[in-house]
Motif scaffolding. Structure first.
Motif, PDB file in Angstrom:
ATOM      1  N   PRO A 170      -4.078   5.154   6.271  1.00 48.54           N
ATOM      2  CA  PRO A 170      -3.914   4.438   5.125  1.00 48.54           C
ATOM      3  C   PRO A 170      -3.950   3.072   5.179  1.00 48.54           C
ATOM      4  O   PRO A 170      -3.498   2.432   5.977  1.00 48.54           O
ATOM      5  N   VAL A 171      -4.181   2.382   3.958  1.00 43.30           N
ATOM      6  CA  VAL A 171      -4.324   0.696   4.006  1.00 43.30           C
ATOM      7  C   VAL A 171      -2.916   0.338   4.137  1.00 43.30           C
ATOM      8  O   VAL A 171      -2.583  -0.912   4.698  1.00 43.30           O
ATOM      9  N   ALA A 172      -1.963   0.946   3.348  1.00 43.67           N
ATOM     10  CA  ALA A 172      -0.570   0.438   3.197  1.00 43.67           C
ATOM     11  C   ALA A 172       0.502   1.284   3.442  1.00 43.67           C
ATOM     12  O   ALA A 172      -0.057   2.662   3.088  1.00 43.67           O
ATOM     13  N   MET A 173       1.758   1.257   4.144  1.00 46.04           N
ATOM     14  CA  MET A 173       2.488   2.315   3.956  1.00 46.04           C
ATOM     15  C   MET A 173       3.766   1.987   3.295  1.00 46.04           C
ATOM     16  O   MET A 173       4.022   0.675   2.972  1.00 46.04           O
ATOM     17  N   ASP A 174       4.453   2.834   2.646  1.00 37.61           N
ATOM     18  CA  ASP A 174       5.659   2.736   1.757  1.00 37.61           C
ATOM     19  C   ASP A 174       7.058   2.402   2.858  1.00 37.61           C
ATOM     20  O   ASP A 174       6.679   2.737   4.088  1.00 37.61           O
ATOM     21  N   PRO A 175       8.140   2.254   2.206  1.00 34.93           N
ATOM     22  CA  PRO A 175       9.314   2.111   3.154  1.00 34.93           C
ATOM     23  C   PRO A 175       9.683   3.158   3.831  1.00 34.93           C
ATOM     24  O   PRO A 175      10.309   3.179   5.015  1.00 34.93           O
TER      25      PRO A 175
END
Length: 221
Positions: A73-78
């Protein structure tokens, strides 16, 4: 960078008919639902059926050409899980043969576990298209999407064409028309409709679609 010419060619190879699924797209959003004889599903009718490659067939192709392919994924959540955007979509990076390209997918509004899996599969197909995977199928889907945006979605189902003996096909310089339209998506869409409406030879229709595929690839590069 190493020469990946063979990998790119294998990625773009046509899929076997058994690996291609049918995605129904009703002519109208409020079309009455019924059992479909073409795909066996239950959906709005009448409908056009778009070809697409499923997650399993795509994964098989990627493993075949590069066993070490990967996505992230381009970004990860907390919590350390893939971050979905405000539209429920997921941006990913797909790496094949040491080359990485972006992709985006969503689950068409589904907000459950199956929706997450569908979004990942959709993102992989979208990113794979950037490498040329099933590009011809994507282009046909883009043509239908464009028709929906132009209002074809609300049109009536196509009427049967008149018998060949009653049709009079005007003389058209198809090579010249294709040359004029080859760099403009909307012009190619209009020309494709014109060719089908006038009963142009299948070779002409195939050439228009081929030019559309090439234009999509150039824009995606």
């Amino acid at each position: 960078m190493s020469d990946n010419t063979e990998i790119w060619a294998r990625l773009r190879a046509p899929f076997n008919p058994g690996q291609i699924n049918k995605l129904p797209k009703p002519y109208k959003r409020d079309s009455p639902k019924s059992n479909c004889r073409e795909c066996g599903g239950y959906h709005g009718l009448p409908a056009v059926h778009l070809d697409y490659v499923g997650h399993a067939a795509l994964t098989d192709r990627l493993l075949e050409v590069d066993p070490e392919w990967s996505w992230e994924p381009v970004a990860m959540d907390p919590s350390g899980l893939p971050q979905f955007d405000n539209f429920g979509g997921l941006w990913i990076r797909l790496t094949i043969g040491g080359v990485t390209r972006l992709g985006y997918g969503d689950a068409d509004g589904k907000n459950n576990a199956n929706g997450v899996k569908e979004a990942i599969g959709d993102a992989l197909r979208n990113a794979g298209m950037r490498f040329g995977v099933a590009l011809d199928l994507w282009h046909k889907g883009d043509l239908w999407s464009a028709k929906e945006e132009q209002g074809v979605e609300g049109a009536e189902a196509p009427r049967p064409a008149a018998p060949p003996a009653q049709q009079q096909t005007p003389s058209v310089d198809w090579p010249k028309e294709i040359l004029k339209a080859r760099n403009h998506r909307e012009s190619l869409l209009a020309l494709l409709d014109k060719a089908k409406g006038l009963g142009a030879p299948q070779t002409v229709i195939d050439q228009i679609i081929s030019e559309g595929n090439a234009l999509t690839e150039r824009n995606a590069a």
